[in-house]
Design a protein around this motif. Structure first.
Motif, PDB file in Angstrom:
ATOM      1  N   PHE A 225      26.650  79.785 -38.358  1.00 38.61           N
ATOM      2  CA  PHE A 225      28.007  80.011 -37.853  1.00 38.61           C
ATOM      3  C   PHE A 225      28.600  81.262 -38.488  1.00 38.61           C
ATOM      4  O   PHE A 225      28.089  81.780 -39.484  1.00 38.61           O
ATOM      5  N   ARG A 226      29.660  81.719 -37.875  1.00 37.12           N
ATOM      6  CA  ARG A 226      30.449  82.831 -38.408  1.00 37.12           C
ATOM      7  C   ARG A 226      31.633  82.236 -39.160  1.00 37.12           C
ATOM      8  O   ARG A 226      32.396  81.438 -38.601  1.00 37.12           O
ATOM      9  N   LEU A 227      31.797  82.629 -40.413  1.00 40.97           N
ATOM     10  CA  LEU A 227      32.897  82.161 -41.253  1.00 40.97           C
ATOM     11  C   LEU A 227      33.820  83.330 -41.546  1.00 40.97           C
ATOM     12  O   LEU A 227      33.381  84.348 -42.084  1.00 40.97           O
ATOM     13  N   LEU A 332      41.281  93.680 -49.126  1.00 41.78           N
ATOM     14  CA  LEU A 332      40.868  93.316 -47.771  1.00 41.78           C
ATOM     15  C   LEU A 332      41.632  92.088 -47.302  1.00 41.78           C
ATOM     16  O   LEU A 332      41.674  91.075 -48.007  1.00 41.78           O
ATOM     17  N   PRO A 333      42.194  92.127 -46.078  1.00 41.92           N
ATOM     18  CA  PRO A 333      42.907  90.949 -45.571  1.00 41.92           C
ATOM     19  C   PRO A 333      41.968  89.861 -45.066  1.00 41.92           C
ATOM     20  O   PRO A 333      42.276  88.672 -45.162  1.00 41.92           O
ATOM     21  N   SER A 334      40.801  90.249 -44.497  1.00 43.87           N
ATOM     22  CA  SER A 334      39.859  89.280 -43.931  1.00 43.87           C
ATOM     23  C   SER A 334      38.429  89.744 -44.161  1.00 43.87           C
ATOM     24  O   SER A 334      38.151  90.953 -44.185  1.00 43.87           O
ATOM     25  N   VAL A 335      37.547  88.794 -44.314  1.00 47.18           N
ATOM     26  CA  VAL A 335      36.114  89.051 -44.419  1.00 47.18           C
ATOM     27  C   VAL A 335      35.392  88.020 -43.556  1.00 47.18           C
ATOM     28  O   VAL A 335      35.735  86.832 -43.583  1.00 47.18           O
ATOM     29  N   SER A 336      34.399  88.469 -42.781  1.00 48.35           N
ATOM     30  CA  SER A 336      33.593  87.555 -41.972  1.00 48.35           C
ATOM     31  C   SER A 336      32.162  87.550 -42.480  1.00 48.35           C
ATOM     32  O   SER A 336      31.612  88.591 -42.864  1.00 48.35           O
ATOM     33  N   LEU A 337      31.579  86.364 -42.488  1.00 55.35           N
ATOM     34  CA  LEU A 337      30.221  86.185 -42.975  1.00 55.35           C
ATOM     35  C   LEU A 337      29.407  85.377 -41.970  1.00 55.35           C
ATOM     36  O   LEU A 337      29.948  84.509 -41.277  1.00 55.35           O
ATOM     37  N   ARG A 338      28.125  85.668 -41.896  1.00 53.99           N
ATOM     38  CA  ARG A 338      27.206  84.844 -41.129  1.00 53.99           C
ATOM     39  C   ARG A 338      26.499  83.909 -42.104  1.00 53.99           C
ATOM     40  O   ARG A 338      25.847  84.360 -43.043  1.00 53.99           O
ATOM     41  N   VAL A 339      26.682  82.614 -41.902  1.00 54.22           N
ATOM     42  CA  VAL A 339      26.105  81.608 -42.795  1.00 54.22           C
ATOM     43  C   VAL A 339      24.973  80.886 -42.064  1.00 54.22           C
ATOM     44  O   VAL A 339      25.130  80.461 -40.916  1.00 54.22           O
ATOM     45  N   SER A 340      23.838  80.762 -42.736  1.00 56.70           N
ATOM     46  CA  SER A 340      22.672  80.087 -42.170  1.00 56.70           C
ATOM     47  C   SER A 340      22.267  78.949 -43.091  1.00 56.70           C
ATOM     48  O   SER A 340      22.053  79.148 -44.285  1.00 56.70           O
ATOM     49  N   CYS A 341      22.176  77.748 -42.547  1.00 54.15           N
ATOM     50  CA  CYS A 341      21.755  76.569 -43.303  1.00 54.15           C
ATOM     51  C   CYS A 341      20.479  76.008 -42.685  1.00 54.15           C
ATOM     52  O   CYS A 341      20.405  75.819 -41.467  1.00 54.15           O
ATOM     53  N   ARG A 342      19.468  75.788 -43.521  1.00 52.21           N
ATOM     54  CA  ARG A 342      18.267  75.081 -43.088  1.00 52.21           C
ATOM     55  C   ARG A 342      18.444  73.603 -43.427  1.00 52.21           C
ATOM     56  O   ARG A 342      18.742  73.246 -44.571  1.00 52.21           O
ATOM     57  N   VAL A 343      18.263  72.766 -42.437  1.00 49.47           N
ATOM     58  CA  VAL A 343      18.533  71.334 -42.552  1.00 49.47           C
ATOM     59  C   VAL A 343      17.227  70.594 -42.799  1.00 49.47           C
ATOM     60  O   VAL A 343      16.240  70.795 -42.084  1.00 49.47           O
ATOM     61  N   ALA A 344      17.207  69.729 -43.814  1.00 47.26           N
ATOM     62  CA  ALA A 344      15.987  69.004 -44.167  1.00 47.26           C
ATOM     63  C   ALA A 344      15.577  68.046 -43.046  1.00 47.26           C
ATOM     64  O   ALA A 344      16.432  67.512 -42.331  1.00 47.26           O
ATOM     65  N   ASP A 348      20.420  64.770 -39.058  1.00 51.28           N
ATOM     66  CA  ASP A 348      20.930  65.307 -37.800  1.00 51.28           C
ATOM     67  C   ASP A 348      21.648  66.624 -38.068  1.00 51.28           C
ATOM     68  O   ASP A 348      22.472  66.733 -38.989  1.00 51.28           O
ATOM     69  N   ALA A 349      21.367  67.630 -37.272  1.00 51.68           N
ATOM     70  CA  ALA A 349      21.936  68.956 -37.495  1.00 51.68           C
ATOM     71  C   ALA A 349      23.452  68.959 -37.339  1.00 51.68           C
ATOM     72  O   ALA A 349      24.156  69.685 -38.057  1.00 51.68           O
ATOM     73  N   GLN A 350      23.988  68.165 -36.421  1.00 53.63           N
ATOM     74  CA  GLN A 350      25.441  68.115 -36.257  1.00 53.63           C
ATOM     75  C   GLN A 350      26.097  67.499 -37.486  1.00 53.63           C
ATOM     76  O   GLN A 350      27.160  67.953 -37.931  1.00 53.63           O
ATOM     77  N   ASP A 351      25.466  66.486 -38.065  1.00 60.14           N
ATOM     78  CA  ASP A 351      25.990  65.908 -39.296  1.00 60.14           C
ATOM     79  C   ASP A 351      25.988  66.936 -40.421  1.00 60.14           C
ATOM     80  O   ASP A 351      26.918  66.992 -41.240  1.00 60.14           O
ATOM     81  N   ALA A 352      24.949  67.759 -40.471  1.00 60.77           N
ATOM     82  CA  ALA A 352      24.883  68.802 -41.497  1.00 60.77           C
ATOM     83  C   ALA A 352      26.010  69.812 -41.303  1.00 60.77           C
ATOM     84  O   ALA A 352      26.647  70.246 -42.273  1.00 60.77           O
ATOM     85  N   TYR A 353      26.264  70.190 -40.045  1.00 65.10           N
ATOM     86  CA  TYR A 353      27.366  71.121 -39.796  1.00 65.10           C
ATOM     87  C   TYR A 353      28.706  70.529 -40.238  1.00 65.10           C
ATOM     88  O   TYR A 353      29.526  71.219 -40.875  1.00 65.10           O
ATOM     89  N   GLU A 354      28.939  69.284 -39.919  1.00 66.31           N
ATOM     90  CA  GLU A 354      30.215  68.666 -40.285  1.00 66.31           C
ATOM     91  C   GLU A 354      30.383  68.587 -41.805  1.00 66.31           C
ATOM     92  O   GLU A 354      31.488  68.761 -42.329  1.00 66.31           O
ATOM     93  N   ALA A 355      29.287  68.366 -42.534  1.00 69.84           N
ATOM     94  CA  ALA A 355      29.357  68.366 -43.994  1.00 69.84           C
ATOM     95  C   ALA A 355      29.717  69.752 -44.519  1.00 69.84           C
ATOM     96  O   ALA A 355      30.533  69.903 -45.438  1.00 69.84           O
ATOM     97  N   THR A 373      33.432  79.879 -36.332  1.00 61.48           N
ATOM     98  CA  THR A 373      33.173  80.120 -34.906  1.00 61.48           C
ATOM     99  C   THR A 373      31.674  80.372 -34.715  1.00 61.48           C
ATOM    100  O   THR A 373      30.914  80.449 -35.674  1.00 61.48           O
ATOM    101  N   GLU A 374      31.293  80.511 -33.448  1.00 63.35           N
ATOM    102  CA  GLU A 374      29.909  80.853 -33.076  1.00 63.35           C
ATOM    103  C   GLU A 374      28.906  79.888 -33.712  1.00 63.35           C
ATOM    104  O   GLU A 374      27.891  80.289 -34.284  1.00 63.35           O
ATOM    105  N   VAL A 375      29.192  78.601 -33.609  1.00 60.35           N
ATOM    106  CA  VAL A 375      28.341  77.583 -34.230  1.00 60.35           C
ATOM    107  C   VAL A 375      27.099  77.334 -33.375  1.00 60.35           C
ATOM    108  O   VAL A 375      27.174  77.194 -32.156  1.00 60.35           O
ATOM    109  N   SER A 376      25.952  77.290 -34.033  1.00 57.90           N
ATOM    110  CA  SER A 376      24.695  76.958 -33.357  1.00 57.90           C
ATOM    111  C   SER A 376      23.925  75.974 -34.229  1.00 57.90           C
ATOM    112  O   SER A 376      23.876  76.129 -35.454  1.00 57.90           O
ATOM    113  N   THR A 377      23.355  74.949 -33.604  1.00 55.72           N
ATOM    114  CA  THR A 377      22.592  73.953 -34.359  1.00 55.72           C
ATOM    115  C   THR A 377      21.225  73.737 -33.723  1.00 55.72           C
ATOM    116  O   THR A 377      21.054  73.897 -32.514  1.00 55.72           O
ATOM    117  N   GLY A 378      20.258  73.385 -34.550  1.00 57.11           N
ATOM    118  CA  GLY A 378      18.923  73.035 -34.084  1.00 57.11           C
ATOM    119  C   GLY A 378      18.376  71.901 -34.924  1.00 57.11           C
ATOM    120  O   GLY A 378      18.532  71.894 -36.150  1.00 57.11           O
TER     121      GLY A 378
END
Length: 473
Positions: A225-227, A332-344, A348-355, A373-378
């Motif tokens: 996702f984009r944070l 800086l007023p704002s910073v955006s980051l791309r965060v990538s999580c590998r799920v064991a 469930d990937a959606q549960d991981a996103y909610e955590a 924003t721009e959330v993607s799960t697999g």
């Protein structure tokens, strides 16, 4: 779950099987040349790149499959994405089974990652170059070698009498795996009847080393996702307000740091690990494979492969911020980051996103505003290794490689496998590949070991031959 080395010894090959091996060897120069032709096509599926090149790649793959003379139909097709736009072109070749013979589906993808900066490559990324026993180029391994392994295996199968068999064979070559497989689920639904199979071979993974094959039996899932972290209404003078006003970079750094414990392991409540016995790999071997700089240690605790295969991982893969050349003395007023999580595996990937989302909301420092924003799960994946197809594939590997295969986990993700399981729940899925620890997929100087390529083709050609001969159950 135990990941062990199956006790598979190379068996004495029958006359027909030996003919398959010889056919693969004789055609290897042509297989390498055809692979080079595919590598020359810059089929980057990302939205910022020319889609005409992806179309050209699909047409080239369709031509290779049609040229085998084996399939009743070879089509270049598109399916809609969730947004309603058509996805990138995929190739679907099919030859229905006769009677009660099984059907095997062979999957790979013809799109590739962006090449990155030319200066980071030792040779041009889209000019296939052989150096020693390796072929260099973007997509030379991931995954145009997977495409050509399928093509070459079918060629050897046909040359040794496979066309007279009742075996059903379907080849599905996707065109947007490196860009999230947005139309994959729709493609399965639209072509369900043609894609239905007893065995699915996904040629998009790794091998233990260049002399030992692997069957991948677990994969981590992913959440990306984009944070955006914001603290100010506009940029402010760092001398006038610095030291009292929290800038967005400070808040983002503190927030990202909260995701890890002192050892560098993930410290997010709700992200889980999967119990798994793993082969031993020394810290020294891992440091060499991962290209750690001298003096840099690994992060996390526990066996190395347990950390890579069975535990979650978090990486910030990009930051939108002023570059050093254009940096001014402002907060800086704002910073955006791309965060990538590998799920064991097992979570469930959606549960991981909610955590993750809950952690970000509760750990934002200084009252910083956060937006995801721009959330993607697999989804992660675990293979049922008790099926007859696993035993058949492992014996084919042992015969082709002259070495017992290892059942391994992989830290990377192949999210679309969850769609295959959902649409074809009775199919046995085999995750194989043509890569090795030196492949550098997605990185500059990606390469394919040509000995691995030959053995991967031989494995698949033997598997087709044995399936056609009724070796199952």
């Amino acid at each position: 779950m135990t990941l062990s080395t199956p006790r598979k010894d190379p068996a004495a090959l029958s006359e027909g099987e030996q003919a398959v091996v010889e056919a693969v060897q004789a055609a290897l120069p042509q297989s390498i040349a055809d692979l080079g032709g595919l590598v020359r096509i810059p089929s980057v599926s990302w939205s910022a790149f020319d889609p005409a090149e992806v179309q050209r790649s699909a047409d080239a793959v369709a031509g290779l499959l049609d040229g085998t003379g084996f399939f009743e139909s070879v089509d270049v097709l598109r399916a809609p994405t969730p947004s309603g736009e058509l996805g990138q072109p995929a190739v679907l070749a099919s030859r229905p089974a006769r009677g009660d013979a099984p059907t095997v589906l062979l999957y790979a993808h013809h799109d590739v990652q962006p090449p990155g900066r030319d200066e980071d490559w030792d040779t041009p990324p889209f000019e296939p170059t052989v150096r020693g026993d390796r072929l260099y180029g973007r997509g030379a391994a991931d995954d145009k070698a997977g495409v050509m392994a399928h093509v070459a295996a079918v060629r050897a199968f046909v040359e040794t009498g496979g066309a007279a068999s009742d075996l059903g064979v379907v080849v599905f070559i996707e065109g947007e795996e490196e860009f999230g497989s947005a139309s994959f689920a729709a493609f399965l639904e639209e072509n369900r009847d043609r894609l239905a199979a007893d065995v699915i071979v996904v040629a998009d993974s790794d091998n233990w080393d260049t002399s030992t094959p692997s069957l991948t039996v677990s994969l981590r899932g992913n959440v990306t996702f984009r944070l955006t972290v914001s603290t100010l209404g506009h940029a402010s003078h760092s001398g006038m307000y610095g030291g009292a006003a929290p800038d967005a970079m400070l808040a983002a750094a503190r927030l990202i740091d909260s995701l890890y414990d002192a050892d560098g392991a993930v410290a997010v409540d709700g992200l889980t690990a999967h119990p798994m016995e793993v082969p031993e790999v020394t810290e020294e071997q891992f440091a060499a494979d991962a290209a750690l700089l001298e003096g840099v240690g690994s992060v996390g605790t526990g066996p190395v492969l347990e950390r890579l295969w069975a535990k979650p991982a978090l990486t910030v893969t990009g930051i939108d911020a002023p570059d050093v050349v254009n940096a001014s003395n402002t907060l800086l007023p704002s910073v955006s980051l791309r965060v990538s999580c590998r799920v064991a595996p097992g979570q469930d990937a959606q549960d991981a996103y909610e955590a993750l989302a809950a952690h970000i909301r509760s750990h934002a420092p200084f009252g910083a505003h956060t937006e995801i924003t721009e959330v993607s799960t697999g989804q992660p994946f675990l293979v049922d290794t008790s099926g007859w197809a696993v035993a058949l594939a492992e014996q084919a590997m042992a015969d082709a490689w002259g070495a017992s295969p290892k059942e391994v986990g992989v830290g990377g993700s192949i999210p679309f496998i969850a769609d295959l399981v959902r649409v074809f729940p009775q199919a046995q899925i085999l995750v194989t590949g043509v890569e090795d620890p030196d492949t550098r997929a997605h990185s500059p100087n990606e390469s394919l070991h040509l000995g691995v390529f030959k053995r991967a083709i031989t494995t698949e050609a033997l598997l087709l031959h044995r399936l056609a001969s009724g070796a199952r159950g």
